[in-house]
Design a protein around this motif. Structure first.
Motif, PDB file in Angstrom:
ATOM      1  N   ALA A   1      58.917  26.083  33.180  1.00 37.06           N
ATOM      2  CA  ALA A   1      57.713  26.913  33.055  1.00 37.06           C
ATOM      3  C   ALA A   1      58.069  28.278  32.475  1.00 37.06           C
ATOM      4  O   ALA A   1      57.369  28.783  31.591  1.00 37.06           O
ATOM      5  CB  ALA A   1      57.038  27.062  34.410  1.00 37.06           C
TER       6      ALA A   1
ATOM      7  N   GLU B   1      46.906  37.203  26.805  1.00 36.52           N
ATOM      8  CA  GLU B   1      45.982  36.323  27.515  1.00 36.52           C
ATOM      9  C   GLU B   1      44.804  35.911  26.630  1.00 36.52           C
ATOM     10  O   GLU B   1      44.365  34.769  26.674  1.00 36.52           O
ATOM     11  CB  GLU B   1      45.487  36.996  28.799  1.00 36.52           C
TER      12      GLU B   1
ATOM     13  N   ARG C   1      44.768  27.553  26.523  1.00 39.48           N
ATOM     14  CA  ARG C   1      45.704  27.548  27.653  1.00 39.48           C
ATOM     15  C   ARG C   1      45.234  28.521  28.728  1.00 39.48           C
ATOM     16  O   ARG C   1      45.933  29.452  29.098  1.00 39.48           O
ATOM     17  CB  ARG C   1      47.108  27.925  27.183  1.00 39.48           C
ATOM     18  N   GLU C   2      44.019  28.289  29.249  1.00 37.02           N
ATOM     19  CA  GLU C   2      43.480  29.150  30.284  1.00 37.02           C
ATOM     20  C   GLU C   2      44.302  29.088  31.564  1.00 37.02           C
ATOM     21  O   GLU C   2      44.233  29.980  32.403  1.00 37.02           O
ATOM     22  CB  GLU C   2      42.018  28.785  30.607  1.00 37.02           C
ATOM     23  N   ASP C   3      45.092  28.011  31.734  1.00 35.26           N
ATOM     24  CA  ASP C   3      45.909  27.865  32.933  1.00 35.26           C
ATOM     25  C   ASP C   3      46.988  28.945  33.027  1.00 35.26           C
ATOM     26  O   ASP C   3      47.512  29.212  34.107  1.00 35.26           O
ATOM     27  CB  ASP C   3      46.559  26.482  32.969  1.00 35.26           C
ATOM     28  N   LEU C   4      47.317  29.589  31.910  1.00 38.60           N
ATOM     29  CA  LEU C   4      48.350  30.620  31.911  1.00 38.60           C
ATOM     30  C   LEU C   4      47.803  32.019  32.129  1.00 38.60           C
ATOM     31  O   LEU C   4      48.559  32.970  32.290  1.00 38.60           O
ATOM     32  CB  LEU C   4      49.113  30.586  30.578  1.00 38.60           C
TER      33      LEU C   4
ATOM     34  N   ARG D   1      46.126  35.117  34.026  1.00 38.32           N
ATOM     35  CA  ARG D   1      46.094  35.620  35.401  1.00 38.32           C
ATOM     36  C   ARG D   1      44.673  35.595  35.938  1.00 38.32           C
ATOM     37  O   ARG D   1      43.709  35.684  35.191  1.00 38.32           O
ATOM     38  CB  ARG D   1      46.609  37.063  35.464  1.00 38.32           C
ATOM     39  N   SER D   2      44.572  35.526  37.236  1.00 38.32           N
ATOM     40  CA  SER D   2      43.270  35.539  37.887  1.00 38.32           C
ATOM     41  C   SER D   2      42.627  36.908  37.682  1.00 38.32           C
ATOM     42  O   SER D   2      43.294  37.930  37.720  1.00 38.32           O
ATOM     43  CB  SER D   2      43.440  35.259  39.372  1.00 38.32           C
TER      44      SER D   2
END
Length: 194
Positions: free
Chosen positions: A71, A145, A153-156, A158-159
């Motif tokens: 990762a 981002e 790649r929204e999984d990468l 941050r919240s």
């Protein structure tokens, strides 16, 4: 000849080898693989349950570490910005070469002691550089981002919610109330709820 060049040469020779000549090596591989499987089964059979559990846990940790490294490697390939440095990190990088010490650990310890003894006014330039680096990091992360969102790649990303860190006193108080013994009375359900 380096190892890499040697491996490339051997791989090229293997690709050019006809299937009939590869068959001998494939059979040797299969017999070795069977022998390995039998030895592994015999080894696992003689393990105690505690040893087997420890072996399984060790394997789980190894696989988790590999996933973590993959990762991190993927993030660096995607160009994720490096984290912002702290004031101490900047002080350390500027003074590491000139510091005295036999080993890197000794140098770090001396620099840490020097940092602790510095007055706030002496630390101020390093803390200002750290603030500037934090701004740089935030700007680079925002652009990275948005690039990741465009790539799907929204999984990468941050919240967007910021985590609220609890103070140690609050955490201890909540733990104490959670462990408080009940008075033994059970809540009675109303007949309509039964």
């Amino acid at each position: 000849m380096s190892n890499l060049e040697l491996i490339k040469k051997l791989a090229g020779a293997w690709k050019e080898l006809p299937a009939s000549q590869k068959q001998v090596y494939e059979e040797a591989k299969n017999t070795d693989w069977k022998k390995y499987g039998e030895q592994l089964a015999a080894y696992k059979a003689q393990l105690t349950p505690a040893q087997a559990a420890a072996l399984k846990e060790e394997r789980r940790k190894l696989l988790a570490k590999r996933r973590s490294l993959r990762a991190k490697r993927e993030l660096s390939l995607l160009g994720k910005p490096k984290r912002a440095r702290t004031g101490f990190n900047i002080f350390l990088s500027e003074n590491y070469q000139e510091s005295e010490g036999i080993s890197p650990v000794a140098k770090m310890k001396k620099l840490f002691d020097a940092w602790q003894k510095m007055s706030p006014s002496q630390k101020q330039p390093y803390l200002q550089l750290a603030q500037d680096d934090k701004v740089r990091y935030e700007n680079e992360m925002k652009s990275w981002e948005s690039k990741m969102i465009q790539l799907g790649r929204e999984d990468l990303v941050r919240s967007t919610k910021k985590r609220v860190r609890k103070k140690p006193a609050e955490t201890a108080q909540k733990a104490a109330t959670a462990k408080a013994p009940s008075d033994g009375k059970k809540a009675k359900l109303k007949k309509s709820e039964e």
